[in-house]
Design an enzyme around this catalytic site. Sequence first.
Site, mmCIF file in Angstrom:
data_model
loop_
_atom_site.group_PDB
_atom_site.id
_atom_site.type_symbol
_atom_site.label_atom_id
_atom_site.label_comp_id
_atom_site.label_asym_id
_atom_site.label_seq_id
_atom_site.Cartn_x
_atom_site.Cartn_y
_atom_site.Cartn_z
ATOM 1 N N ASP A 153 77.201 41.385 12.012
ATOM 2 C CA ASP A 153 78.497 40.906 11.523
ATOM 3 C C ASP A 153 79.522 40.815 12.642
ATOM 4 O O ASP A 153 80.708 40.605 12.401
ATOM 5 C CB ASP A 153 79.019 41.802 10.400
ATOM 6 C CG ASP A 153 79.293 43.231 10.874
ATOM 7 O OD1 ASP A 153 78.947 43.558 12.038
ATOM 8 O OD2 ASP A 153 79.834 44.023 10.075
ATOM 9 N N HIS B 68 47.344 48.465 30.063
ATOM 10 C CA HIS B 68 46.270 49.277 30.655
ATOM 11 C C HIS B 68 46.317 49.247 32.171
ATOM 12 O O HIS B 68 45.734 50.107 32.831
ATOM 13 C CB HIS B 68 44.890 48.835 30.133
ATOM 14 C CG HIS B 68 44.330 47.606 30.761
ATOM 15 N ND1 HIS B 68 44.351 46.388 30.145
ATOM 16 C CD2 HIS B 68 43.709 47.412 31.943
ATOM 17 C CE1 HIS B 68 43.761 45.491 30.914
ATOM 18 N NE2 HIS B 68 43.366 46.084 32.025
ATOM 19 N N ASP C 76 48.256 45.812 23.992
ATOM 20 C CA ASP C 76 48.059 45.952 25.437
ATOM 21 C C ASP C 76 49.005 45.025 26.206
ATOM 22 O O ASP C 76 48.600 43.984 26.739
ATOM 23 C CB ASP C 76 46.601 45.647 25.787
ATOM 24 C CG ASP C 76 46.251 46.010 27.227
ATOM 25 O OD1 ASP C 76 47.101 46.632 27.907
ATOM 26 O OD2 ASP C 76 45.131 45.678 27.668
ATOM 27 N N GLY D 250 39.906 42.510 37.556
ATOM 28 C CA GLY D 250 40.932 42.080 38.504
ATOM 29 C C GLY D 250 41.842 41.010 37.947
ATOM 30 O O GLY D 250 42.896 40.729 38.505
ATOM 31 N N SER E 145 43.057 41.279 34.874
ATOM 32 C CA SER E 145 43.847 41.972 33.853
ATOM 33 C C SER E 145 45.344 41.721 34.026
ATOM 34 O O SER E 145 45.866 41.720 35.143
ATOM 35 C CB SER E 145 43.589 43.481 33.938
ATOM 36 O OG SER E 145 42.351 43.809 33.388
ATOM 37 N N GLY E 146 46.014 41.539 32.907
ATOM 38 C CA GLY E 146 47.462 41.346 32.926
ATOM 39 C C GLY E 146 47.879 39.926 33.182
ATOM 40 O O GLY E 146 49.041 39.565 32.960
#
Length: 495
Positions: free
Chosen positions: A136, A297, A346, A438, A440-441
């Site tokens: 609001d 991870h 993850d 390798g 990952s992410g």
Amino acid sequence: MQSLSSNSPRGPPAFGPYYDNHGYQLENYPPGHIVNANAYVPYPAPYCPSAVPQYIPTVLTHTSTPAAVHLQPISSSGIVFASKAKKIVCVVISIGIILIGAVIAAIFLWKFGNCPNSGIECGTSGTCISATNWCDGISHCPSGEDENHCVRLYGPKFILQVYSSHNKSWYPVCQDDWNDHYGKIACKDLGYNTFYSSRGITDDSGATSYMKLNLSAGNVDLYEKLYNSNVCFSKTVVSLRCIECGTMTKVNQLNRIVGGTNAAPGEWPWQVSLHVQGVHVCGGSIITPEWIVTAAHCVEEPLSNSRYWTAFAGILRQSVMFYGSGYKVQKIISHPSYDSKTKNNDVALMKLQTPFVFNGIPVCLPNPGMMFEPTQLCWISGWGATYEKGKTSDFLKAVMVPIIEPWKCNSRYVYNNMITSSMICAGYLRGKIDSCQGDSGGPLVTKKDSIWWLVGDTSWGSGCAKTNRPGVYGNLTVFTDWIYQQMQVMFMFCL
């Protein structure tokens, strides 16, 4: 497939990175065994986590029992002492019962009576406010949580929507009397410290009600100027871009992560390499010059400290990064519901100490209302191994992979109900093309309406490029609200 870390010719530092089999399961078959995808054995039951977390109660392992009891004559003083001891025991038991009752009552109140009369709790403060006080324009919560998530960008056209606490619904903002000044305010409320463009577009969502500016409201908060109306004279709604994102010059259709060629300059400009002590550990995606999305991870202990990490962007070769300074990470935020065993939720964020300064372009976060096809074609990229248990690649690589429908990925022949709503399967059930350790992410992206969107982050899998073992990625469409919330908090903290 993807592990917490990767192999490197230079060897790991003393405390990491290291292999700890995070989602990387070896599956050995007899020599010469020919795998038939249609007759593939069900995914091994031991690998399947329980659908409900299992908790082991604390119990006594044994009870000591005296071998013999020697009864002694009890004197009168002994009887008095025994009587007093009995009273003390009774008092202690009574107090214990009262305390247990109080705890149960407190839990009951916390569970069912936190905010009576349809009130909403303010984060962790425990303060309750009316639902009509949310969004609001006035902060009622101690930390202002009630005004933090009142604006969003909807769909592939970035339509600005504002939440109405009165009607408890989201409405597009009418272009009437709108200008870039208001656009910059809305971008700040989303957590951006940048502004790219604000324009009116035709609304094809079928909305019959809008939020409009009341210019006579005076010098008040933007959202106090907005009111609900069934009329929009311009017949256009606000399309807001807080940052230029999702543009790329070309895509090489022949690239591979497992067994392929190298990315060309100008491709995947949002891709980053995340290093620990000069070693590539994981990939990530630039969503603003200050923020990177990666996998939770990747930043588990012992790599949860931000000072270990350095990010490199705009460089295609690892060997070149060794001579660069990179960008230091200021803060790491892992998703609070991340489960290290199942890899559920993850995803993690990294905030840099200084913003990226290079010619690359961030990738766009998927907006609410984005509709992707069940088998949407996506791309993965990274410096991961080009074959299972191999070394990291010196060159950035990429490959096209389709999304695999959840019911297929959860079949007993693939991942046997291990895939949750916060995960996406992508790849080929026949194998041969996949992300690997390798990677990952790193990003899982797709192109829609001429814009590249971040669909997922590389999470886990079983081996690399195996039959019926596709890659699994964090579902960014589930995490967008959480990402914006973290950006908002950090932006307000830095003001």
